[in-house]
Design an enzyme around this catalytic site. Structure first.
Site, PDB file in Angstrom:
ATOM      1  N   CYS A  40       7.696  -1.536  -2.045  1.00  0.00           N
ATOM      2  CA  CYS A  40       8.801  -2.496  -2.168  1.00  0.00           C
ATOM      3  C   CYS A  40       9.971  -2.236  -1.239  1.00  0.00           C
ATOM      4  O   CYS A  40      10.522  -3.176  -0.651  1.00  0.00           O
ATOM      5  CB  CYS A  40       9.284  -2.571  -3.614  1.00  0.00           C
ATOM      6  N   GLU A  91       0.835  -1.214   0.000  1.00  0.00           N
ATOM      7  CA  GLU A  91       0.000   0.000   0.000  1.00  0.00           C
ATOM      8  C   GLU A  91       0.861   1.252   0.000  1.00  0.00           C
ATOM      9  O   GLU A  91       2.023   1.215   0.419  1.00  0.00           O
ATOM     10  CB  GLU A  91      -0.966   0.001   1.194  1.00  0.00           C
TER      11      GLU A  91
END
Length: 273
Positions: free
Chosen positions: A72, A42
Site C-alpha cells: 500500500c 506483492e
C-alpha cells in the site's frame, strides 16, 4: 511533489492508459482500474530482505521502470503523486486493515489510501489493498451499495469509525476502518518500517501477490496457493508444487520476473529454497 512529464508518461504507459488526462471522475475511475489491472500488489522484497523505500523516485523506479509491484505505501504513494500531477485535489488517509479480523481486535494503523475532492464531493480510491483493491473510486457516503467493475462496496459508520466494506455473495466484510485522519509521509515511514521488518508482521510470514483481472476476476497468490476468483465469487484454486512453478506463475500472471537463482524464500514451502 509533481511527477515530471517523462515520468507521468512512463506511468501511463506502464498501466496501459491512453485516455483523457483531465482531472474528472471518469479519469479517476479509469486510472484506478488501469493501475490495479497492471501493477500487482506483492511483498516479495520483504521476503527477499530488501528495504522498502518510499521516496517518490524510488517507488517510481521499482513499480514503473522495473515493472515490479508493491504494497500500500508504494502503490497508493505512487497513485497519490500521479493524481496530484494531473490536477486532482488529493489527501493521503490512514486506516486499520480488518479483512478476516473480528471487530474486537484492534490492528495497527498501517494502511494508506487516497481521498479525492472532486466537484464538491469526496471520493475514495485504493490501489493497494491486495486482493480487494478498488477498480473504481467510491463515494465517501454511508449506507449505499456502490458497484465497481469487481465487487460491490459500501461505507458504514459505527461511532467515530468509518468502515469500508466489500460484499462477497450475500455477506458484507470489513476491509478496513478509518477516521479520515491524514497520513503524512513520516507516519508512512514508521508504519512501513513495522510492516516490512517486524517479525510478527503478516508480510513477513507469507508470500502475497494479487492483481485485478478482466471481467471481474481476481488473481491471487497466497503462500503456496494460486487462485482465480470469478466475478460471481467462485474461486479456482491451485496448489503450487515447486519453486519453478511459482516463478512461472509470478511471471505469466503478474508480470513479476525474478531470476531462477533468486534467494526468495517462501515461508512454509515444502520445496528447497
Amino acid at each position: 511533489m509533481a511527477l515530471s512529464p517523462v515520468d507521468l508518461e512512463a506511468y501511463l504507459s506502464r498501466v496501459g492508459y491512453r485516455g483523457s488526462k483531465e482531472p474528472t471522475l471518469a479519469t479517476l475511475h479509469a486510472l484506478t482500474a488501469a493501475h490495479t489491472r497492471s501493477i500487482p500488489f506483492e511483498n516479495l522484497d520483504v521476503l527477499l530482505g530488501r528495504p522498502i523505500r518510499l521516496e517518490p523516485d524510488a517507488v517510481l523506479q521499482k513499480l514503473v521502470h522495473e515493472r515490479r509491484g508493491g504494497y500500500c505505501f508504494e502503490q497508493n504513494g505512487l497513485f497519490l503523486e500521479v493524481l496530484a500531477t494531473l490536477g486532482f485535489q488529493v489527501a493521503p488517509l490512514s486506516a486499520r486493515v480488518r479483512l478476516q479480523r473480528p471487530r474486537d481486535f484492534v490492528p495497527a494503523r498501517t494502511h494508506l489510501f487516497v481521498r479525492v475532492e472532486l466537484d464538491g464531493e469526496s471520493w475514495l480510491t485504493d490501489v493497494g489493498v491486495g486482493g480487494v483493491s478498488l477498480t473504481s473510486a467510491i463515494r465517501l457516503q454511508t449506507d449505499i451499495e456502490q458497484p465497481t467493475p469487481h465487487e460491490p462496496r459500501r461505507i458504514i459508520r459505527d461511532g467515530a469509525l468509518w468502515f469500508h466494506q466489500v460484499r462477497f455473495g450475500d455477506e458484507w466484510n470489513d476491509v478496513y476502518d478509518f477516521t479520515l485522519e491524514e497520513m503524512p509521509h513520516i507516519d508512512r515511514e514508521v508504519a512501513n518500517w513495522y510492516t516490512s521488518t517486524h517479525p510478527t508482521s503478516h508480510f513477513k510470514d507469507r508470500l502475497m501477490a494479487a492483481r485485478a483481472g478482466d471481467d471481474g476476476e481476481r488473481l491471487t497468490v497466497a503462500g503456496r496457493e494460486f487462485s482465480i476468483r470469478a466475478r460471481h465469487g467462485q474461486a479456482t484454486k491451485h496448489a503450487i508444487s515447486s519453486r519453478a512453478e511459482l516463478l512461472d506463475i509470478l511471471d505469466r500472471h503478474f508480470g513479476i520476473r525474478l531470476p531462477p537463482d533468486s534467494p526468495l524464500e517462501v515461508p512454509g514451502a515444502p520445496w528447497p529454497s
